[in-house]
Enzyme design. Sequence first.
Site, short mmCIF file in Angstrom:
data_model
loop_
_atom_site.label_atom_id
_atom_site.label_comp_id
_atom_site.label_asym_id
_atom_site.label_seq_id
_atom_site.Cartn_x
_atom_site.Cartn_y
_atom_site.Cartn_z
N HIS A 7 0.83 -1.21 0.00
CA HIS A 7 0.00 0.00 0.00
C HIS A 7 0.86 1.25 0.00
CE1 HIS A 7 -2.93 2.79 2.25
NE2 HIS A 7 -3.51 2.52 1.09
N ARG A 8 0.85 1.96 -1.13
CA ARG A 8 1.72 3.13 -1.33
C ARG A 8 3.19 2.72 -1.19
NH1 ARG A 8 -1.75 7.10 2.74
NH2 ARG A 8 -3.79 6.33 2.06
N GLU A 34 0.30 -0.73 -4.69
CA GLU A 34 -0.86 0.14 -4.80
C GLU A 34 -0.34 1.56 -4.74
OE1 GLU A 34 -4.11 2.75 -3.31
OE2 GLU A 34 -2.14 2.38 -2.47
N ASP A 36 -1.14 5.96 -5.86
CA ASP A 36 -2.21 6.94 -6.07
C ASP A 36 -1.74 8.00 -7.06
OD1 ASP A 36 -3.97 6.13 -3.59
OD2 ASP A 36 -1.92 6.35 -2.85
N HIS A 49 -0.89 10.66 -2.60
CA HIS A 49 -2.22 10.29 -2.12
C HIS A 49 -3.11 11.49 -1.80
CE1 HIS A 49 -5.21 9.25 0.99
NE2 HIS A 49 -5.36 8.15 0.27
N GLU A 109 -4.51 3.85 -8.27
CA GLU A 109 -5.76 4.44 -7.79
C GLU A 109 -5.87 5.88 -8.28
OE1 GLU A 109 -8.13 5.89 -3.79
OE2 GLU A 109 -6.57 4.38 -3.54
N LYS A 111 -7.12 9.34 -7.87
CA LYS A 111 -7.59 10.17 -6.76
C LYS A 111 -8.34 11.37 -7.33
CE LYS A 111 -6.79 9.77 -3.03
NZ LYS A 111 -7.51 9.07 -1.94
N ASP A 229 0.17 -2.06 4.40
CA ASP A 229 1.30 -1.15 4.60
C ASP A 229 2.59 -1.91 4.89
OD1 ASP A 229 -0.36 1.10 4.39
OD2 ASP A 229 -0.80 1.09 6.54
#
Length: 243
Positions: A7-8, A34, A36, A49, A109, A111, A229
């Site tokens: 995640h990120r 993942e 953003d 993000h 993703e 945003k 994470d």
Amino acid sequence: MTLIFAHRGYSVSYPENTMKAFREAEKVGAEGLEIDVQLSKDGQVVVIHDEKVDRTTNGKGFVKDLTYKELRNLDASYENKTFLKKERIPSLEEVLEWLTSNEIICNIELKNGIFPYEGMEEKIVELVRRYGLSDRIIFSSFNHYSIIYCYRLAPEIEIAPLIVEGLYMPWVYAKSIRAKSIQPKYIAAPNEVIIKSMENGIDVRPYTVNKEAEMRRLFDVGCSGFITDDPAKAIRIRKQYKK
């Protein structure tokens, strides 16, 4: 096998949404990332993000009000004094170029729930195609109109709606918008929903799964994957399960 998406990036230990966090996620064995994306003032696709730069960098203001050059001058690792060089906000192009050197799947993703970022879908589709990565990219968003538009632009690229609350028969909804997967908040993904979705050919990748008990629940049920994470922790726990 339940795939692990960082995640990120490896964000529990490194500055989120930076090349450092992405490379470290690869090193520990994450199968996916993942990230953003938003647009700079001059229309560049950048990886960050929040709508503002305040939390994750030493700058202030909205991403949409800063040029690409201004964003690149910011330090995304300013809170970590052990870093010898500053980490910058990456461009999507920089990430895609790096992805050509490995086998990682990348969930992008969009945003654009607060600011519409006109033209962003066209830009990211063009970049993904330019780098020949259509089969390793997933477009996700809370803005389902946006990913449906992505599908119309590029039906060869997977889309996955992000879902924050319980959705009745989400596999039916997913099929109705031509999504091959769903990404629910982990508390909105009870076992029966995961199993039924997968039985109906829809992959399930809950977010953001950081507790060991939740990770074990998803491994036990054979979930398609999840977003965390702490990819190193997830992989360590996964090794205790038979392939």
